[in-house]
Design an enzyme around this catalytic site. Structure first.
Site, PDB file in Angstrom:
ATOM      1  N   HIS A  65      73.800 -97.540 -50.849  1.00  0.00           N
ATOM      2  CA  HIS A  65      75.174 -98.173 -50.693  1.00  0.00           C
ATOM      3  C   HIS A  65      75.176 -99.298 -50.855  1.00  0.00           C
ATOM      4  CE1 HIS A  65      77.747 -94.892 -48.315  1.00  0.00           C
ATOM      5  NE2 HIS A  65      76.482 -94.405 -48.838  1.00  0.00           N
ATOM      6  N   ASP A  66      74.269-100.369 -50.865  1.00  0.00           N
ATOM      7  CA  ASP A  66      74.274-101.778 -51.246  1.00  0.00           C
ATOM      8  C   ASP A  66      74.369-101.943 -52.696  1.00  0.00           C
ATOM      9  OD1 ASP A  66      73.656-104.532 -51.068  1.00  0.00           O
ATOM     10  OD2 ASP A  66      71.889-104.249 -51.672  1.00  0.00           O
ATOM     11  N   GLY A  71      76.292-104.068 -57.254  1.00  0.00           N
ATOM     12  CA  GLY A  71      75.136-104.356 -57.323  1.00  0.00           C
ATOM     13  C   GLY A  71      74.247-104.585 -56.213  1.00  0.00           C
ATOM     14  N   ASP A 168      73.311 -85.176 -43.246  1.00  0.00           N
ATOM     15  CA  ASP A 168      73.166 -85.231 -44.526  1.00  0.00           C
ATOM     16  C   ASP A 168      71.748 -84.787 -45.017  1.00  0.00           C
ATOM     17  OD1 ASP A 168      71.514 -87.259 -44.010  1.00  0.00           O
ATOM     18  OD2 ASP A 168      72.951 -88.865 -44.844  1.00  0.00           O
TER      19      ASP A 168
END
EC number: 1.11.1.7
Length: 248
Positions: A65-66, A71, A168
Site C-alpha cells: 500500500h505504501d 512510490g 484476506d
C-alpha cells in the site's frame, strides 16, 4: 500464507509497464554508514512476528500500500498532524492496514545505533522481505537507498472489497499457494478474487501457480523487487525521518 487479491498485481508487474526507477538503489547502501542495519531490522521484525505470526501478512500488505501510492516513500507511516492528512485512515487502509508498531520498533533500534541514517521506507521494504522469509515464503535481495516523504501522498480510491481485508488470508500462518488452488476449485473468497479464474486471460497464470509453489514463490519475489523500484525518493529528495510517524 495465501495472498489477498491485490497481491496478484505484484505477480503481473513483470509484464506490465510500470513507472519505476532504474536502480540507483543498491543492496549494499548501508554497508559503510550502518553495517548492522539489516541484521537489526531482521531481529526486530522476527521478534514481532513471533508474537503474532499473522503480522507477516500485514507487513507485506503495508509495503504494498505504501509503494502503490506514488512510490515507496513511507508516506503510509505518517500520523495525522495539522499539515498532514494521514493515509492510515484513508478508506483503503482504515481498520485493515496493520504493522505500524513493528516498523516503529525496528526504526527505534536503528536510531540507537545509526541515528538519522536508515530511512523508514527502507525499513518497510526490508521488513516485508523478512516477513515473507519468516513464514516460509521467498526471500530476495532488497535494494536500498530510498528516502522518506515529507507529506502525505494522495491515496487513490479502490473497490469495496477493502472492508473485508481482515479476511484476506486463507492460511494466515504460512506462505503457500492455496489462494490459487482455491480459485481453481471455485472457492475464491471474494468475487474479485474468483474473477481471476473465470475463463479469462489470467486462467493460465492461476493454474500454473496452483500446480507449482516454487514458480509462485520465484515470481512473487521478483515482483516484490520490481515493486520496490516504484518512484523511490533518492539523493537530496525527501528526508530520513527519525520517527516514522512524523516529519523531522
Amino acid at each position: 500464507m495465501a495472498t489477498f487479491h491485490y497481491f496478484l498485481l505484484l505477480l503481473l508487474i513483470s509484464s506490465v509497464a510500470v513507472n519505476h526507477t532504474q536502480a540507483q538503489l543498491t543492496t549494499n547502501f548501508y554497508a559503510s554508514s550502518c553495517p548492522n542495519a539489516l541484521s537489526t531490522i531482521r531481529t526486530s521484525i522476527r521478534t514481532g512476528i513471533a508474537r503474532e505470526r499473522r503480522m507477516a501478512a500485514s507487513l507485506l500488505r503495508l509495503h504494498f500500500h505504501d509503494c502503490f501510492v506514488q512510490g515507496c516513500d513511507a508516506s503510509i507511516l505518517l500520523d495525522q498532524s495539522p499539515t498532514i492528512t494521514t493515509e492510515k485512515t484513508a478508506p483503503p487502509n482504515d481498520k485493515s492496514a496493520r504493522g505500524y508498531q513493528l516498523i516503529d520498533a525496528a526504526k527505534a533500534q536503528l536510531e540507537r545505533i545509526c541515528p538519522g541514517v536508515v530511512s523508514c521506507a527502507d525499513v518497510l521494504a526490508v521488513a516485508a522481505k523478512e516477513a515473507s522469509a519468516y513464514v516460509g515464503g521467498p526471500a530476495w535481495d532488497v535494494k536500498l537507498g530510498r528516502r522518506d516523504s515529507t507529506a502525505r501522498r494522495r491515496c487513490p480510491a479502490v473497490g469495496g472489497d477493502d472492508a473485508l481485508a481482515p479476511l484476506d488470508l486463507v492460511t494466515p500462518n504460512s506462505f503457500d499457494n492455496n489462494y490459487f488452488r482455491d480459485l481453481v476449485q471455485r472457492k475464491g473468497l471474494l468475487v474479485s478474487d474468483q474473477v481471476l479464474y473465470s475463463g479469462g486471460s489470467t486462467n493460465s497464470i492461476v493454474e500454473e501457480y496452483s500446480r507449482s509453489p516454487s514458480r509462485f514463490s520465484a515470481d512473487f519475489a521478483a515482483a516484490m523487487v520490481r515493486m520496490g523500484d516504484i518512484q523511490p525518493l533518492m539523493g537530496s529528495a525527501g528526508q530520513i525521518r527519525r520517527i516514522c510517524g512524523a516529519v523531522n
